[in-house]
Design an enzyme around this catalytic site. Structure first.
Site, mmCIF file in Angstrom:
data_model
loop_
_atom_site.group_PDB
_atom_site.id
_atom_site.type_symbol
_atom_site.label_atom_id
_atom_site.label_comp_id
_atom_site.label_asym_id
_atom_site.label_seq_id
_atom_site.Cartn_x
_atom_site.Cartn_y
_atom_site.Cartn_z
ATOM 1 N N LYS A 1 0.884 -1.313 0.152
ATOM 2 C CA LYS A 1 -0.109 -0.001 0.069
ATOM 3 C C LYS A 1 0.796 0.978 -0.068
ATOM 4 C CE LYS A 1 -2.056 -1.609 3.716
ATOM 5 N NZ LYS A 1 -0.887 -2.821 4.096
ATOM 6 N N ARG B 1 -8.801 0.774 9.628
ATOM 7 C CA ARG B 1 -8.182 -0.320 10.201
ATOM 8 C C ARG B 1 -8.947 -1.418 10.520
ATOM 9 N NH1 ARG B 1 -1.936 0.220 9.050
ATOM 10 N NH2 ARG B 1 -1.308 -1.491 8.430
ATOM 11 N N ARG C 1 11.597 -6.807 4.163
ATOM 12 C CA ARG C 1 11.686 -5.015 4.212
ATOM 13 C C ARG C 1 12.937 -5.114 6.144
ATOM 14 N NH1 ARG C 1 6.301 -2.348 5.637
ATOM 15 N NH2 ARG C 1 5.931 -3.827 7.395
ATOM 16 N N ARG D 1 11.505 -3.901 8.688
ATOM 17 C CA ARG D 1 11.701 -2.942 10.287
ATOM 18 C C ARG D 1 11.813 -3.109 11.005
ATOM 19 N NH1 ARG D 1 6.578 -0.101 7.787
ATOM 20 N NH2 ARG D 1 5.148 -1.101 9.234
ATOM 21 N N ARG E 1 0.404 -9.762 13.477
ATOM 22 C CA ARG E 1 -0.145 -9.020 11.906
ATOM 23 C C ARG E 1 -1.110 -9.049 11.147
ATOM 24 N NH1 ARG E 1 4.399 -5.531 9.395
ATOM 25 N NH2 ARG E 1 2.619 -3.875 9.222
HETATM 26 P P1 B4P Z 1 4.447 -1.420 2.289
HETATM 27 O O1 B4P Z 1 5.091 -0.529 0.480
HETATM 28 O O2 B4P Z 1 5.743 -1.356 3.381
HETATM 29 O O3 B4P Z 1 3.913 -2.176 2.612
HETATM 30 P P2 B4P Z 1 2.629 -1.639 2.781
HETATM 31 O O4 B4P Z 1 0.941 -2.803 2.654
HETATM 32 O O5 B4P Z 1 1.879 -0.216 3.460
HETATM 33 O O6 B4P Z 1 2.887 -2.400 4.923
HETATM 34 P P3 B4P Z 1 1.847 -1.872 6.058
HETATM 35 O O7 B4P Z 1 0.898 -2.359 6.420
HETATM 36 O O8 B4P Z 1 2.975 -3.296 7.277
HETATM 37 O O9 B4P Z 1 2.687 -0.745 7.510
HETATM 38 P P4 B4P Z 1 2.224 0.276 8.238
HETATM 39 O O10 B4P Z 1 3.299 1.717 7.981
HETATM 40 O O11 B4P Z 1 0.613 0.664 7.479
HETATM 41 O O12 B4P Z 1 5.699 -2.644 1.149
HETATM 42 C C1 B4P Z 1 6.335 -4.196 2.433
HETATM 43 C C2 B4P Z 1 7.485 -4.032 1.251
HETATM 44 O O13 B4P Z 1 6.963 -4.798 -0.166
HETATM 45 C C3 B4P Z 1 8.530 -3.624 1.276
HETATM 46 O O14 B4P Z 1 9.613 -3.594 1.346
HETATM 47 C C4 B4P Z 1 8.263 -3.012 -0.775
HETATM 48 O O15 B4P Z 1 9.736 -2.172 -1.349
HETATM 49 C C5 B4P Z 1 7.570 -4.198 -1.100
HETATM 50 N N1 B4P Z 1 7.140 -4.957 -2.124
HETATM 51 C C6 B4P Z 1 5.736 -3.347 -2.601
HETATM 52 N N2 B4P Z 1 5.159 -3.530 -3.512
HETATM 53 C C7 B4P Z 1 6.168 -4.752 -3.928
HETATM 54 C C8 B4P Z 1 5.770 -5.053 -5.433
HETATM 55 N N3 B4P Z 1 4.726 -4.847 -6.363
HETATM 56 N N4 B4P Z 1 6.620 -6.199 -6.086
HETATM 57 C C9 B4P Z 1 7.763 -6.142 -5.162
HETATM 58 N N5 B4P Z 1 8.049 -6.586 -3.362
HETATM 59 C C10 B4P Z 1 7.034 -4.890 -3.157
HETATM 60 O O16 B4P Z 1 1.973 -0.067 9.429
HETATM 61 C C11 B4P Z 1 2.464 -0.324 10.972
HETATM 62 C C12 B4P Z 1 1.764 -0.746 11.824
HETATM 63 O O17 B4P Z 1 1.145 0.822 12.224
HETATM 64 C C13 B4P Z 1 0.751 -1.223 12.355
HETATM 65 O O18 B4P Z 1 0.961 -2.958 12.629
HETATM 66 C C14 B4P Z 1 0.203 -1.030 13.600
HETATM 67 O O19 B4P Z 1 0.534 -1.440 14.500
HETATM 68 C C15 B4P Z 1 0.125 0.855 13.367
HETATM 69 N N6 B4P Z 1 -1.288 0.974 12.392
HETATM 70 C C16 B4P Z 1 -1.340 1.485 11.303
HETATM 71 N N7 B4P Z 1 -2.360 1.822 11.027
HETATM 72 C C17 B4P Z 1 -3.416 2.079 12.192
HETATM 73 C C18 B4P Z 1 -4.099 2.264 11.531
HETATM 74 N N8 B4P Z 1 -5.318 2.721 11.213
HETATM 75 N N9 B4P Z 1 -5.559 1.394 13.639
HETATM 76 C C19 B4P Z 1 -4.467 1.436 14.229
HETATM 77 N N10 B4P Z 1 -2.354 0.627 14.265
HETATM 78 C C20 B4P Z 1 -2.331 1.582 13.330
#
Ligand code: B4P
Length: 189
Positions: free
Chosen positions: A13, A88, A125, A127, A138
């Site tokens: 995302k 979420r 990734r 993190r 998660r």
């Molecule tokens: P990302 O792009 O980082 O994935 P994401 O879906 O945004 O991640 P996530 O949902 O874990 O994170 P968030 O910060 O929102 O891609 C992941 C990896 O894949 C990267 O290394 C990228 O390079 C690679 N990649 C991406 N696309 C690719 C492709 N097409 N091909 C190959 N590789 C690819 O959440 C973090 C935490 O914050 C949550 O666990 C929660 O604790 C908290 N949080 C955030 N929002 C919240 C909410 N609304 N309510 C409650 N808690 C919340």
């Protein structure tokens, strides 16, 4: 128009939102990034949130709603805002409907990939909250708490599904097409 980005952790995302915002001049609001900024600045909110994030749990709804509501209430009608990581939970989705300017929610983009792909990406990734154990938790929290939002937005006629197990640059045109389609619908309305 508000575009909600839905999908499991690691589905990409944030990756898609960052690139699309840069390319098309759209706004990008990532609740994960906002939380990580609070953690880095060691604010009271950040210290609280860190405990949840490190465990792979969701940060409580009231914190998240407070964080997002003020930022979207004044969205100019002509802007596109990519809302990345919010809502979420059902409580957050309902709060969003109340806080968003009337008629501004135009699209929910639902990114999909298999668990094997998600886990591989998250481990890559690297993190702090991307350990094997935390990732499994998660994903379980996602299935139970966030996935029901897919039906919520499908029922509202907002949902567009995007197969995300493809290279980043192959997914982007689908994101653009879905946003443009939703924008033309809102202009017709
Ligand atoms: P990302 O792009 O980082 O994935 P994401 O879906 O945004 O991640 P996530 O949902 O874990 O994170 P968030 O910060 O929102 O891609 C992941 C990896 O894949 C990267 O290394 C990228 O390079 C690679 N990649 C991406 N696309 C690719 C492709 N097409 N091909 C190959 N590789 C690819 O959440 C973090 C935490 O914050 C949550 O666990 C929660 O604790 C908290 N949080 C955030 N929002 C919240 C909410 N609304 N309510 C409650 N808690 C919340």
């Amino acid at each position: 128009m508000i575009v909600i980005l839905l999908g499991a952790p690691g589905v990409g995302k944030g990756t898609q939102a960052q690139l699309a915002a840069k390319t098309h001049g759209w706004k990008h609001l990532s609740t994960g990034d906002l939380l990580r900024e609070e953690v880095a600045a060691e604010t009271e909110l950040g210290l609280q949130a860190q405990t949840y994030m490190n465990r792979g749990d969701l940060v409580p709804d009231e914190v998240m709603v407070g964080m997002v509501a003020a930022r979207i209430a004044t969205l100019p009608a002509e802007d596109v805002l990519l809302l990345d990581g919010f809502p979420r939970t059902l409580v957050q989705a309902q709060a969003l409907e109340e806080a968003a300017p009337s008629g501004s929610i135009g699209l929910a983009l639902y990114f999909t990939a298999s668990d094997d792909v998600l886990i591989g990406r998250l481990l890559g990734r690297g993190r702090k909250d991307d350990t094997q154990e935390v990732i499994q938790h998660r994903l379980a929290v996602y299935r139970e708490t966030t996935e029901p939002l897919v039906a919520f937005y499908r029922d509202r006629g907002f949902l567009a599904e995007i197969e995300a197990d493809r290279p980043v640059e192959e997914i982007q045109p689908d994101v653009l097409a879905a946003v443009q389609g939703a924008l033309s619908q809102t202009k017709l309305a």
